[in-house]
Write a protein that holds these residues in place. Sequence first.
Motif, PDB file in Angstrom:
ATOM      1  N   LEU A 159      25.256 -27.801   8.261  1.00 15.47           N
ATOM      2  CA  LEU A 159      25.778 -26.667   7.501  1.00 15.47           C
ATOM      3  C   LEU A 159      25.327 -26.520   6.064  1.00 15.47           C
ATOM      4  N   ASP A 160      25.364 -27.767   5.377  1.00 13.80           N
ATOM      5  CA  ASP A 160      25.124 -27.866   3.812  1.00 13.80           C
ATOM      6  C   ASP A 160      23.652 -27.347   3.676  1.00 13.80           C
ATOM      7  N   PRO A 161      22.664 -27.916   4.304  1.00 12.54           N
ATOM      8  CA  PRO A 161      21.187 -27.358   3.962  1.00 12.54           C
ATOM      9  C   PRO A 161      20.952 -25.978   4.316  1.00 12.54           C
ATOM     10  N   ALA A 162      21.976 -25.342   5.398  1.00 10.40           N
ATOM     11  CA  ALA A 162      21.468 -24.001   5.730  1.00 10.40           C
ATOM     12  C   ALA A 162      22.103 -23.189   4.659  1.00 10.40           C
ATOM     13  N   ILE A 163      23.077 -23.564   3.863  1.00 12.10           N
ATOM     14  CA  ILE A 163      23.764 -22.928   2.864  1.00 12.10           C
ATOM     15  C   ILE A 163      23.301 -22.997   1.348  1.00 12.10           C
ATOM     16  N   ASP A 164      22.659 -24.286   1.209  1.00 10.93           N
ATOM     17  CA  ASP A 164      22.341 -24.772  -0.268  1.00 10.93           C
ATOM     18  C   ASP A 164      20.993 -25.411  -0.243  1.00 10.93           C
ATOM     19  N   GLY A 165      20.332 -25.281   0.824  1.00  7.95           N
ATOM     20  CA  GLY A 165      18.831 -26.116   0.758  1.00  7.95           C
ATOM     21  C   GLY A 165      17.985 -25.425  -0.174  1.00  7.95           C
ATOM     22  N   ARG A 166      16.959 -26.327  -0.701  1.00  4.88           N
ATOM     23  CA  ARG A 166      15.933 -25.691  -1.590  1.00  4.88           C
ATOM     24  C   ARG A 166      14.734 -25.553  -0.834  1.00  4.88           C
ATOM     25  N   GLU A 167      13.807 -24.792  -1.192  1.00  4.20           N
ATOM     26  CA  GLU A 167      12.661 -24.688  -0.327  1.00  4.20           C
ATOM     27  C   GLU A 167      11.825 -25.779  -0.148  1.00  4.20           C
ATOM     28  N   ASP A 168      11.739 -26.704  -1.386  1.00  5.86           N
ATOM     29  CA  ASP A 168      10.880 -27.787  -1.287  1.00  5.86           C
ATOM     30  C   ASP A 168      11.700 -29.107  -0.560  1.00  5.86           C
ATOM     31  N   GLY A 169      13.041 -28.893  -0.011  1.00  7.50           N
ATOM     32  CA  GLY A 169      13.576 -30.006   0.656  1.00  7.50           C
ATOM     33  C   GLY A 169      13.941 -29.868   2.003  1.00  7.50           C
ATOM     34  N   LEU A 170      13.118 -28.796   2.687  1.00  7.07           N
ATOM     35  CA  LEU A 170      13.374 -28.359   3.962  1.00  7.07           C
ATOM     36  C   LEU A 170      12.555 -29.475   4.825  1.00  7.07           C
ATOM     37  N   GLU A 171      13.342 -29.583   6.045  1.00  6.65           N
ATOM     38  CA  GLU A 171      12.973 -30.228   7.106  1.00  6.65           C
ATOM     39  C   GLU A 171      11.724 -29.819   7.819  1.00  6.65           C
ATOM     40  N   PRO A 172      10.457 -30.381   8.471  1.00  8.60           N
ATOM     41  CA  PRO A 172       9.605 -29.549   9.423  1.00  8.60           C
ATOM     42  C   PRO A 172      10.606 -28.671  10.383  1.00  8.60           C
ATOM     43  N   GLY A 173      10.169 -27.605  10.256  1.00  8.49           N
ATOM     44  CA  GLY A 173      10.600 -26.456  11.331  1.00  8.49           C
ATOM     45  C   GLY A 173      12.078 -25.765  10.986  1.00  8.49           C
ATOM     46  N   GLN A 174      12.545 -26.122   9.632  1.00  5.34           N
ATOM     47  CA  GLN A 174      13.890 -25.725   9.278  1.00  5.34           C
ATOM     48  C   GLN A 174      13.259 -24.427   8.447  1.00  5.34           C
ATOM     49  N   ASP A 175      14.135 -23.379   8.598  1.00  5.08           N
ATOM     50  CA  ASP A 175      14.083 -22.122   7.909  1.00  5.08           C
ATOM     51  C   ASP A 175      14.669 -22.123   6.813  1.00  5.08           C
ATOM     52  N   PHE A 176      14.271 -21.402   5.415  1.00  6.49           N
ATOM     53  CA  PHE A 176      14.701 -21.315   4.310  1.00  6.49           C
ATOM     54  C   PHE A 176      15.549 -20.363   4.131  1.00  6.49           C
ATOM     55  N   THR A 177      16.979 -20.666   3.902  1.00  5.42           N
ATOM     56  CA  THR A 177      18.191 -19.828   4.074  1.00  5.42           C
ATOM     57  C   THR A 177      19.084 -20.224   3.048  1.00  5.42           C
ATOM     58  N   GLY A 178      20.148 -19.317   3.090  1.00  3.81           N
ATOM     59  CA  GLY A 178      21.358 -19.336   1.996  1.00  3.81           C
ATOM     60  C   GLY A 178      21.142 -18.998   0.793  1.00  3.81           C
ATOM     61  N   TYR A 179      21.741 -19.432  -0.255  1.00  2.00           N
ATOM     62  CA  TYR A 179      21.961 -18.839  -1.418  1.00  2.00           C
ATOM     63  C   TYR A 179      20.521 -18.990  -2.113  1.00  2.00           C
ATOM     64  N   HIS A 180      19.723 -20.040  -2.146  1.00  2.00           N
ATOM     65  CA  HIS A 180      18.780 -20.358  -2.812  1.00  2.00           C
ATOM     66  C   HIS A 180      17.667 -19.406  -2.250  1.00  2.00           C
ATOM     67  N   ARG A 181      17.740 -19.086  -0.988  1.00  5.24           N
ATOM     68  CA  ARG A 181      16.466 -17.988  -0.315  1.00  5.24           C
ATOM     69  C   ARG A 181      16.655 -16.582  -1.053  1.00  5.24           C
ATOM     70  N   ILE A 182      18.095 -16.200  -1.155  1.00  4.91           N
ATOM     71  CA  ILE A 182      18.284 -15.035  -1.608  1.00  4.91           C
ATOM     72  C   ILE A 182      18.109 -14.887  -3.128  1.00  4.91           C
ATOM     73  N   GLU A 183      18.412 -16.094  -3.893  1.00  2.00           N
ATOM     74  CA  GLU A 183      18.171 -16.404  -5.272  1.00  2.00           C
ATOM     75  C   GLU A 183      16.698 -16.038  -5.590  1.00  2.00           C
ATOM     76  N   LYS A 184      15.831 -16.563  -4.767  1.00  2.00           N
ATOM     77  CA  LYS A 184      14.403 -16.524  -5.134  1.00  2.00           C
ATOM     78  C   LYS A 184      13.900 -14.992  -4.862  1.00  2.00           C
ATOM     79  N   ASP A 185      14.636 -14.254  -3.689  1.00  4.80           N
ATOM     80  CA  ASP A 185      14.272 -12.873  -3.597  1.00  4.80           C
ATOM     81  C   ASP A 185      14.835 -12.051  -4.684  1.00  4.80           C
ATOM     82  N   LEU A 186      15.907 -12.564  -5.290  1.00  8.33           N
ATOM     83  CA  LEU A 186      16.556 -11.642  -6.380  1.00  8.33           C
ATOM     84  C   LEU A 186      15.645 -11.846  -7.609  1.00  8.33           C
ATOM     85  N   TRP A 187      15.377 -12.870  -7.822  1.00  4.89           N
ATOM     86  CA  TRP A 187      14.775 -13.193  -9.130  1.00  4.89           C
ATOM     87  C   TRP A 187      13.126 -13.190  -9.241  1.00  4.89           C
TER      88      TRP A 187
END
Length: 372
Positions: free
Chosen positions: A193-221
């Motif tokens: 749950l933690d990486p799904a909510i708070d994961g950063r794009e450069d810290g993703l595991e293979p096959g893991q989607d970029f989601t959560g706060y930082h995905r939306i942060e990227k879209d916003l800024w």
Amino acid sequence: MRRITAASAASLLMLAGCGSTDDEAGTSDGTIAVAASDTTCDVAKSESGAGTVTFAIANKGSKVTEFYVYAAGDRVMGEVENIAPGLSRELHVELAAGTYETACKPGMIGKGIRNGFTVTGSAAALTEDAKLAGATADYQRYVKSQTGALIEKTTEFVAAVKAGDVAKAKALFPVSRTYWERIEPVAEIFGDLDPAIDGREDGLEPGQDFTGYHRIEKDLWETGDISESGPIADKLLADVQKIVDKANSEPLSPLQLANGAKELLDEVASGKITGEEDRYSHTDLWDFAANVEGSRAAIAALRPALEEKDPALVKTLDEKFAAVEAGLATHRSGDGWKLHNELSEADLKTLSDQINALAEPISKVAGLVASK
């Protein structure tokens, strides 16, 4: 969610200064030695009696590493992060009889190099001490207050995203994250749950989607286009609700409070001081302040027990927390904080030095809590 880069590694070398450089540190008196490298995780024993178990982790590799003890379902029983190359750190963890896994994580990513670990027998719980029982009860109330606000503000943030209100969503982003950052050590107990909510794009595991706060942060800024961010926002809210439900039903050990207080300072050093956490919005000081507040809340809950065992340490912690808070207060801006990219190198160095000075006495708390 941490991922070490060259910049953050430099901060962590200072923060980890309270660790030993002796590879044999902590191998006596029942402490279990762990020799970690970039490719191995050699745990001296694969079993222990129930109660407080102490691991002494020596990082013999070239990468910053972490050490975890997992129960079934990757539930985190204890962790120590940010062990710089050449240094050692201790982990005190309270374990009941059962089957566990230990894990070293070179580079602080991935599932880790794992070993089985068995605990047998029984032991009196630390919470049989009335002051430690009171500490966990007090902190659980704090967690409940923070998770209530986390749901409320994340709901508002998600509604703004789905309505396409970029300005409102930007204003709510650091506010909603404040409540997450205050209790992140509790949230990190629950597997993916933690990486799904708070994961950063450069810290993703293979096959893991970029989601959560930082995905939306990227879209916003980055693009300012949140027209297709609704599903990500809905998932964020659903995941946060899962964390809230679990956090409010999870019984905590006094050692989880003590370890969590230190972990939150590690969070500051590994992401907030360096500006890596909120790299698009630069709202890292909101997270910085929340991490410090969460650490102080854990120490406040433990205070009666700590005053009984080491009143001088409590006085030192009060002084060091006050210094960090005073230093941070110079960067206030309205009801919030200056952006990270508005701070000078000298500003960041001062804040880093103050965090390092606080980290040293906080590193002693878990051992004190575990002592009879």
